[in-house]
Design an enzyme around this catalytic site. Sequence first.
Site, PDB file in Angstrom:
ATOM      1  N   LYS A 188       0.889  -1.180   0.000  1.00 61.55           N
ATOM      2  CA  LYS A 188       0.000   0.000   0.000  1.00 61.55           C
ATOM      3  C   LYS A 188       0.918   1.220   0.000  1.00 61.55           C
ATOM      4  O   LYS A 188       1.438   1.632   1.026  1.00 61.55           O
ATOM      5  CB  LYS A 188      -0.870  -0.019   1.269  1.00 61.55           C
ATOM      6  CG  LYS A 188      -2.238   0.615   1.108  1.00 61.55           C
ATOM      7  CD  LYS A 188      -2.232   2.069   0.702  1.00 61.55           C
ATOM      8  CE  LYS A 188      -2.034   3.011   1.860  1.00 61.55           C
ATOM      9  NZ  LYS A 188      -1.766   4.406   1.427  1.00 61.55           N
ATOM     10  N   GLU A 264       9.518   1.606  11.007  1.00 61.82           N
ATOM     11  CA  GLU A 264      10.539   2.654  10.819  1.00 61.82           C
ATOM     12  C   GLU A 264       9.792   3.973  10.888  1.00 61.82           C
ATOM     13  O   GLU A 264       9.040   4.312   9.968  1.00 61.82           O
ATOM     14  CB  GLU A 264      11.224   2.505   9.456  1.00 61.82           C
ATOM     15  CG  GLU A 264      11.987   1.206   9.267  1.00 61.82           C
ATOM     16  CD  GLU A 264      13.195   1.073  10.162  1.00 61.82           C
ATOM     17  OE1 GLU A 264      13.665   2.090  10.697  1.00 61.82           O
ATOM     18  OE2 GLU A 264      13.648  -0.066  10.351  1.00 61.82           O
ATOM     19  N   GLU A 396       8.693  16.574  14.936  1.00 64.97           N
ATOM     20  CA  GLU A 396       9.274  16.387  13.601  1.00 64.97           C
ATOM     21  C   GLU A 396       8.586  17.343  12.625  1.00 64.97           C
ATOM     22  O   GLU A 396       7.395  17.208  12.356  1.00 64.97           O
ATOM     23  CB  GLU A 396       9.067  14.930  13.156  1.00 64.97           C
ATOM     24  CG  GLU A 396       9.807  14.590  11.886  1.00 64.97           C
ATOM     25  CD  GLU A 396       9.530  13.164  11.413  1.00 64.97           C
ATOM     26  OE1 GLU A 396       8.390  12.696  11.528  1.00 64.97           O
ATOM     27  OE2 GLU A 396      10.474  12.531  10.906  1.00 64.97           O
TER      28      GLU A 396
HETATM   29  P1  NAD Z   1       2.198   8.452   7.297  1.00 63.90           P
HETATM   30  O1  NAD Z   1       2.352   7.671   8.538  1.00 63.90           O
HETATM   31  O2  NAD Z   1       1.217   9.548   7.237  1.00 63.90           O
HETATM   32  O3  NAD Z   1       1.820   7.503   6.067  1.00 63.90           O
HETATM   33  C1  NAD Z   1       2.639   6.396   5.705  1.00 63.90           C
HETATM   34  C2  NAD Z   1       1.768   5.333   5.089  1.00 63.90           C
HETATM   35  O4  NAD Z   1       0.876   4.833   6.075  1.00 63.90           O
HETATM   36  C3  NAD Z   1       0.908   5.805   3.931  1.00 63.90           C
HETATM   37  O5  NAD Z   1       0.886   4.791   2.946  1.00 63.90           O
HETATM   38  C4  NAD Z   1      -0.464   5.962   4.582  1.00 63.90           C
HETATM   39  O6  NAD Z   1      -1.538   5.823   3.686  1.00 63.90           O
HETATM   40  C5  NAD Z   1      -0.446   4.828   5.567  1.00 63.90           C
HETATM   41  N1  NAD Z   1      -1.344   4.980   6.710  1.00 63.90           N
HETATM   42  C6  NAD Z   1      -1.714   6.120   7.337  1.00 63.90           C
HETATM   43  N2  NAD Z   1      -2.542   5.843   8.370  1.00 63.90           N
HETATM   44  C7  NAD Z   1      -2.700   4.507   8.395  1.00 63.90           C
HETATM   45  C8  NAD Z   1      -3.414   3.604   9.230  1.00 63.90           C
HETATM   46  N3  NAD Z   1      -4.145   4.035  10.256  1.00 63.90           N
HETATM   47  N4  NAD Z   1      -3.342   2.284   8.963  1.00 63.90           N
HETATM   48  C9  NAD Z   1      -2.598   1.825   7.946  1.00 63.90           C
HETATM   49  N5  NAD Z   1      -1.900   2.620   7.116  1.00 63.90           N
HETATM   50  C10 NAD Z   1      -1.934   3.950   7.345  1.00 63.90           C
HETATM   51  O7  NAD Z   1       3.679   8.960   6.943  1.00 63.90           O
HETATM   52  P2  NAD Z   1       4.112   9.927   5.761  1.00 63.90           P
HETATM   53  O8  NAD Z   1       3.619  11.293   6.087  1.00 63.90           O
HETATM   54  O9  NAD Z   1       3.754   9.288   4.458  1.00 63.90           O
HETATM   55  O10 NAD Z   1       5.702   9.865   5.840  1.00 63.90           O
HETATM   56  C11 NAD Z   1       6.470  10.740   6.607  1.00 63.90           C
HETATM   57  C12 NAD Z   1       6.871  10.074   7.911  1.00 63.90           C
HETATM   58  O11 NAD Z   1       7.605   8.884   7.631  1.00 63.90           O
HETATM   59  C13 NAD Z   1       7.799  10.926   8.748  1.00 63.90           C
HETATM   60  O12 NAD Z   1       7.408  10.816  10.106  1.00 63.90           O
HETATM   61  C14 NAD Z   1       9.157  10.273   8.548  1.00 63.90           C
HETATM   62  O13 NAD Z   1      10.091  10.483   9.564  1.00 63.90           O
HETATM   63  C15 NAD Z   1       8.773   8.839   8.429  1.00 63.90           C
HETATM   64  N6  NAD Z   1       9.824   8.095   7.770  1.00 63.90           N
HETATM   65  C16 NAD Z   1      10.595   7.235   8.511  1.00 63.90           C
HETATM   66  C17 NAD Z   1      11.636   6.544   7.920  1.00 63.90           C
HETATM   67  C18 NAD Z   1      12.489   5.585   8.704  1.00 63.90           C
HETATM   68  O14 NAD Z   1      13.176   4.790   8.078  1.00 63.90           O
HETATM   69  N7  NAD Z   1      12.475   5.627  10.023  1.00 63.90           N
HETATM   70  C19 NAD Z   1      11.893   6.724   6.555  1.00 63.90           C
HETATM   71  C20 NAD Z   1      11.098   7.611   5.828  1.00 63.90           C
HETATM   72  C21 NAD Z   1      10.058   8.302   6.443  1.00 63.90           C
END
Ligand code: NAD
Length: 494
Positions: A188, A264, A396
């Site tokens: 997804k 992550e 963040e």
């Molecule tokens: P997000 O958590 O909003 O979304 C990530 C994914 O999760 C998307 O595909 C979204 O549709 C899905 N999602 C959202 N809510 C969900 C739920 N309740 N159930 C299942 N899936 C759900 O994150 P984002 O805004 O896309 O990405 C940015 C974040 O990712 C930042 O916090 C960043 O630090 C983190 N990040 C971490 C790493 C790492 O390796 N630690 C790497 C890249 C990004």
Amino acid sequence: MTSLKAPAGNKIKLTQIPNFIDGSYTPALSNQTFETVNPATGEAHGLVAHGTAGDIDLAAEAANRAYETGPWAHLSYAERARVVSKIGDLILVNRERLALAETTDTGKPINESYDGDILRSAQNFHFFSQFASTFAEEAYSAGENERHIAVREPVGVCGLITPWNLPLYLATWKIAPCLMMGNSIVLKPAEWTPYTAYLLAEIVREAGLPDGVFNVVNGFGAGGAGEALTRHPLVRSISFTGETSTGKAIMAAASGSLKKVSFELGGKGANIIFADADLSEAIPTALRAAFRNQGQICLAGSRLFVERAIYDQVVEKLVGLVKKIKVGDPLSKETEMGALVSAEHMEKVLSYIEIGRAEGELHCGGERLEALGAGNFLSPAVFTGLPIGSRFLQEEIFGPALPILPFDSEEEAIAMANNSPYGLSASIWTSDINRVHRLSKKIKAGMIWVNTWFARDLRTPFGGQKSSGIGREGGRYSLEFFSEAKTISYRYKG
Ligand code: NAD
């Protein structure tokens, strides 16, 4: 790279971005779509299948059929490696197309897509196709005529949920080890950036992966396809990269069917520069660490701590460099900073810039660049004078806004670095090897860089402590997560 052409301004043909289930592109069951928008122009460039729980059902069932009946789960590493490395080869063949798609979806500079994200995506497949064959099983001899072997088997259907900041790079970082261990996948992708996952499906099919082993369902998170995936009874594990708050929601949802989880999550990296550091390296690297990918990197050096003796000098030099960053059209090879991923995200970053203005001193940037058109362009900002407890330093921001604070002692630097709910990464700049050891031991982070930033060997563990995650990715850590250990104990006649 030869020339890359953008779709012409007002004649954009919307790309259809369907789901990919059981080896075929397919619309959402509901026939609904949503638009994906180019962050640099504010215009829609694609229509994405709006998958929901029914589409997740179809994908999970296809993945489970492939796992239960297909050959993939039973092939040798060498046989799987042939397909997995071919996927890497085909990513390189399609490098320009994928780079253009990634930049159109994310707003990141084309050079970063072409030389960074897409190359690394190919490397993820090439690396794991080789590395998996070194993943040793164990054997013990406890008593006479007794043998205990621990073998690794596929988990089954794995749900992969990925973010928008490095879409193909981070999806393939999960897909490659997951495939090498014989699993089936339902991916997804983030709703903001579905384009490269759609193109990858075509590549996977061309590489000869059996139907049903790799599936993509587009849609939203909470209440949508993402959440349905985390609750699906056929899905045995969830590997997630994204926000910490989403990780918490997924953990709760996945607990109902007791899935394995790997998270992550967010970061707020400390970048610590001591007076004995080589500033000719430390300052330009601090610039990249804070502003690469518009500051939208979990590993960003998003809090800069500088020893007081060199503080004024570092602030002045860094601000000078930040003012020279070329912000603009992500498709231009001269551009160093492109657009933020969405208007909503830009508003969030601007709200933190307001906090910075109210609580500290703004040295440059922090403005919406309206002259660049309707895209989400911000000038990179540097702040000083903020209190360590400010939301600006604690939360963040995930954007181009850097706070700089001075410190007077090693102890103070450690305390400031650890004054965060996150614990993903940190950088230490010094020429004192004893100090390196002391700080590396005391800073609570999953990854510490010394006199560098973002350096990676794909065999090492990648992941965070505290609110930055659960589990590790990379090398054998990924292979362990994407497999089940089974002990087989037997007696034999001597
Ligand atoms: P997000 O958590 O909003 O979304 C990530 C994914 O999760 C998307 O595909 C979204 O549709 C899905 N999602 C959202 N809510 C969900 C739920 N309740 N159930 C299942 N899936 C759900 O994150 P984002 O805004 O896309 O990405 C940015 C974040 O990712 C930042 O916090 C960043 O630090 C983190 N990040 C971490 C790493 C790492 O390796 N630690 C790497 C890249 C990004």
